[in-house]
Scaffold this motif. Structure first.
Motif, PDB file in Angstrom:
ATOM      1  N   THR A 194      74.367  19.166  -7.728  1.00 40.76           N
ATOM      2  CA  THR A 194      73.611  18.188  -8.514  1.00 40.76           C
ATOM      3  C   THR A 194      73.123  18.818  -9.815  1.00 40.76           C
ATOM      4  OG1 THR A 194      71.661  18.687  -7.187  1.00 40.76           O
ATOM      5  CG2 THR A 194      72.886  16.720  -6.606  1.00 40.76           C
ATOM      6  N   GLU A 195      72.870  20.122  -9.792  1.00 43.19           N
ATOM      7  CA  GLU A 195      72.434  20.815 -11.014  1.00 43.19           C
ATOM      8  C   GLU A 195      73.524  20.784 -12.079  1.00 43.19           C
ATOM      9  OE1 GLU A 195      72.116  22.224  -7.886  1.00 43.19           O
ATOM     10  OE2 GLU A 195      69.967  21.790  -7.738  1.00 43.19           O
ATOM     11  N   ALA A 232      73.618  17.265 -13.536  1.00 45.19           N
ATOM     12  CA  ALA A 232      72.381  16.753 -14.138  1.00 45.19           C
ATOM     13  C   ALA A 232      72.562  16.501 -15.629  1.00 45.19           C
ATOM     14  CB  ALA A 232      71.242  17.737 -13.906  1.00 45.19           C
ATOM     15  N   SER A 244      69.523  12.782 -12.444  1.00 51.59           N
ATOM     16  CA  SER A 244      68.300  13.583 -12.501  1.00 51.59           C
ATOM     17  C   SER A 244      67.462  13.365 -11.253  1.00 51.59           C
ATOM     18  CB  SER A 244      67.472  13.247 -13.741  1.00 51.59           C
ATOM     19  OG  SER A 244      66.976  11.934 -13.669  1.00 51.59           O
ATOM     20  N   ASP A 245      66.853  14.418 -10.771  1.00 53.84           N
ATOM     21  CA  ASP A 245      65.880  14.362  -9.677  1.00 53.84           C
ATOM     22  C   ASP A 245      66.323  13.507  -8.491  1.00 53.84           C
ATOM     23  OD1 ASP A 245      64.109  15.983 -11.165  1.00 53.84           O
ATOM     24  OD2 ASP A 245      63.371  14.218 -12.230  1.00 53.84           O
ATOM     25  N   GLY A 246      67.543  13.708  -8.001  1.00 58.58           N
ATOM     26  CA  GLY A 246      68.012  12.984  -6.826  1.00 58.58           C
ATOM     27  C   GLY A 246      68.324  11.523  -7.061  1.00 58.58           C
TER      28      GLY A 246
END
Length: 160
Positions: A52-53, A56, A76-78
Motif C-alpha cells: 500500500t505504501e 499511496a 491513502s490511509d487504508g
C-alpha cells in the motif's frame, strides 16, 4: 445422501442464495459487467513486492474497462478514492488487496512506482493507472502484462 438428493439440495440452496443476494444487493462503486473481461483459463499472478505504501498517492486512470477512464484515483490511509467514492483498501497478500467487497490484484508496477496494471482476477474490471497520466513506454509494458494474464484489451477505453 443420494446424488439426486444432493443435486436438488444444492439447486435449492443456490436458488435461495440468489433470491437473498438480489434482495440485499450492496451499493458498489463500479458498474457490474455481464461478460468477464478475463479468460478464466489463463494463468494469473500478482506482483509480490507491491505494498500500500508503493501505491499511496494520486494516480490517473489512463486505460480501463469497468472503471471510469480519466478519473483520478487516490490511495491513502487504508482507503482508495475514485472520483467521489471512497472504499476501504486493505492488503490481503503480496500485491493483493480488498477494495470494498472486491478483490483487486496489482499485476504490474514499475520499479519507480509510476505506472501500474491492476485488475479483478475474476475479470470484473481492469485498469492501467499512471502518476502523471502520461505513461509513455510503460503503457506498452502494462498492456502486455494484462494481455498475458488473459484480460481482453479490446474492451479497454483510453483517456483522451
Amino acid at each position: 445422501m443420494h446424488a439426486s438428493c444432493l443435486s436438488l439440495f444444492y439447486r435449492g440452496m443456490c436458488g435461495g442464495l440468489l433470491v437473498l443476494a438480489t434482495a440485499c444487493t450492496p451499493v458498489t462503486m463500479l458498474p457490474e459487467l455481464s461478460i468477464p473481461l478475463r479468460n478464466p483459463t489463463a494463468q494469473i499472478a500478482s506482483q509480490v513486492d507491491v505494498t500500500t505504501e508503493r501505491l499511496a498517492g494520486r494516480w490517473q486512470i489512463v486505460e480501463a474497462a469497468g472503471v471510469p477512464v480519466g478519473s483520478e484515483l487516490v490511495v491513502s490511509d487504508g482507503v482508495m478514492r475514485l472520483g467521489e467514492v471512497s472504499l476501504p483498501f486493505v492488503a490481503t497478500g503480496p500485491g493483493r488487496f480488498q477494495l470494498g467487497e472486491e478483490e483487486i490484484w496489482v499485476h504490474w508496477l514499475d520499479i519507480n512506482n509510476r505506472t501500474a496494471a491492476m485488475g479483478e482476477p475474476g475479470g470484473a474490471r481492469m485498469w492501467i493507472m499512471d502518476r502523471t497520466g502520461k505513461p509513455g513506454e510503460r503503457l506498452k509494458a502494462a498492456r502486455e502484462i494484462l494481455d498475458w494474464y488473459g484480460y481482453d484489451l479490446t474492451r479497454m477505453e483510453r483517456a483522451r
